[in-house]
Scaffold this motif. Structure first.
Motif, PDB file in Angstrom:
ATOM      1  N   UNK A  58       0.826  -1.212   0.000  1.00 55.51           N
ATOM      2  CA  UNK A  58       0.000   0.000   0.000  1.00 55.51           C
ATOM      3  C   UNK A  58       0.859   1.260   0.000  1.00 55.51           C
ATOM      4  N   UNK A  59       1.977   1.223   0.712  1.00 56.40           N
ATOM      5  CA  UNK A  59       2.881   2.374   0.709  1.00 56.40           C
ATOM      6  C   UNK A  59       3.482   2.601  -0.676  1.00 56.40           C
ATOM      7  N   UNK A  60       3.793   1.525  -1.381  1.00 56.42           N
ATOM      8  CA  UNK A  60       4.302   1.645  -2.754  1.00 56.42           C
ATOM      9  C   UNK A  60       3.229   2.236  -3.668  1.00 56.42           C
ATOM     10  N   UNK A  61       1.999   1.801  -3.493  1.00 55.99           N
ATOM     11  CA  UNK A  61       0.903   2.345  -4.300  1.00 55.99           C
ATOM     12  C   UNK A  61       0.682   3.826  -3.996  1.00 55.99           C
ATOM     13  N   UNK A  62       0.842   4.213  -2.736  1.00 54.89           N
ATOM     14  CA  UNK A  62       0.740   5.624  -2.368  1.00 54.89           C
ATOM     15  C   UNK A  62       1.820   6.438  -3.080  1.00 54.89           C
ATOM     16  N   UNK A  83     -10.034  -2.187   3.314  1.00 55.07           N
ATOM     17  CA  UNK A  83     -10.292  -1.567   4.615  1.00 55.07           C
ATOM     18  C   UNK A  83     -10.124  -0.047   4.539  1.00 55.07           C
ATOM     19  N   UNK A  84     -10.812   0.635   5.448  1.00 51.60           N
ATOM     20  CA  UNK A  84     -10.680   2.093   5.523  1.00 51.60           C
ATOM     21  C   UNK A  84      -9.224   2.490   5.760  1.00 51.60           C
ATOM     22  N   UNK A  85      -8.510   1.740   6.597  1.00 44.38           N
ATOM     23  CA  UNK A  85      -7.108   2.070   6.866  1.00 44.38           C
ATOM     24  C   UNK A  85      -6.261   1.926   5.606  1.00 44.38           C
ATOM     25  N   UNK A  86      -6.574   0.962   4.755  1.00 42.12           N
ATOM     26  CA  UNK A  86      -5.826   0.800   3.500  1.00 42.12           C
ATOM     27  C   UNK A  86      -6.073   2.005   2.592  1.00 42.12           C
ATOM     28  N   UNK A  87      -7.338   2.437   2.527  1.00 44.54           N
ATOM     29  CA  UNK A  87      -7.676   3.596   1.707  1.00 44.54           C
ATOM     30  C   UNK A  87      -6.976   4.843   2.256  1.00 44.54           C
ATOM     31  N   UNK A  88      -6.860   4.918   3.584  1.00 40.48           N
ATOM     32  CA  UNK A  88      -6.138   6.026   4.195  1.00 40.48           C
ATOM     33  C   UNK A  88      -4.677   6.042   3.798  1.00 40.48           C
TER      34      UNK A  88
END
Length: 164
Positions: A58-62, A83-88
């Motif tokens: 997810x950090x790489x996608x960010x 999850x909401x945290x992933x979207x965050x």
């Protein structure tokens, strides 16, 4: 404009995302292409990823989304974002409103049928159940039922996100 097409496995993220990007003249990225080898092996064996497995992905996608914004590019990312945290994590450091989440929704039976008809490099169809259990329904996403021809779904997305 950045659109994150989200949903469980079999919801049509790659199919719809590719067509959406093509029709809107946007860049396209499939989050599956950014999974480390260890994640791919785990999923291929039928084991769901946990938050620790997903964090670096997810950090790489960010970083990818931030690079699009910095370069002035618009794009479509196909990503489960369960999850909401992933979207965050995905939107961390991005300007408010830079990302629109679009949930590709449908029935478990529809998704299972699709999974039975495809071959995926590492996404084991057995993971559908765990993804459905993990999915935290977003409150702020555009929700589209993906049970029609892809061109119709893309047309609906385009009409709905133009008003967001």
């Amino acid at each position: 404009m950045i659109v994150v097409l989200m949903g469980v496995t079999g919801s049509g993220k790659t199919t719809i995302g590719t067509l959406l990007a093509e029709r809107a003249g946007l860049v396209f990225a499939d989050a599956d292409d950014y999974h480390p080898v260890a994640n791919k092996r785990k999923m291929a064996a039928g084991h769901p990823l946990n938050d620790e497995d997903r964090r670096p992905w997810l950090e790489e996608l960010n970083r990818l989304l931030r690079s699009w914004v910095e370069a002035g590019k618009s794009g479509v990312l196909a990503c489960s974002a369960l999850k909401a945290s992933y979207r965050g994590t995905l939107v961390s450091g991005l300007p408010e409103g830079a990302v629109t989440f679009v949930l590709l929704d449908g029935s478990k039976e529809l998704f299972a049928e699709r999974l039975g008809q495809r071959r995926h490099e590492f996404m084991n169809p057995k993971l559908l159940e765990s993804q459905l259990e993990t999915l935290e329904m977003p409150r702020d996403a555009v929700r589209i039922v993906n049970d029609r021809a892809p061109a119709e779904v893309v047309s609906e997305i385009l009409s709905r996100i133009s008003t967001v």
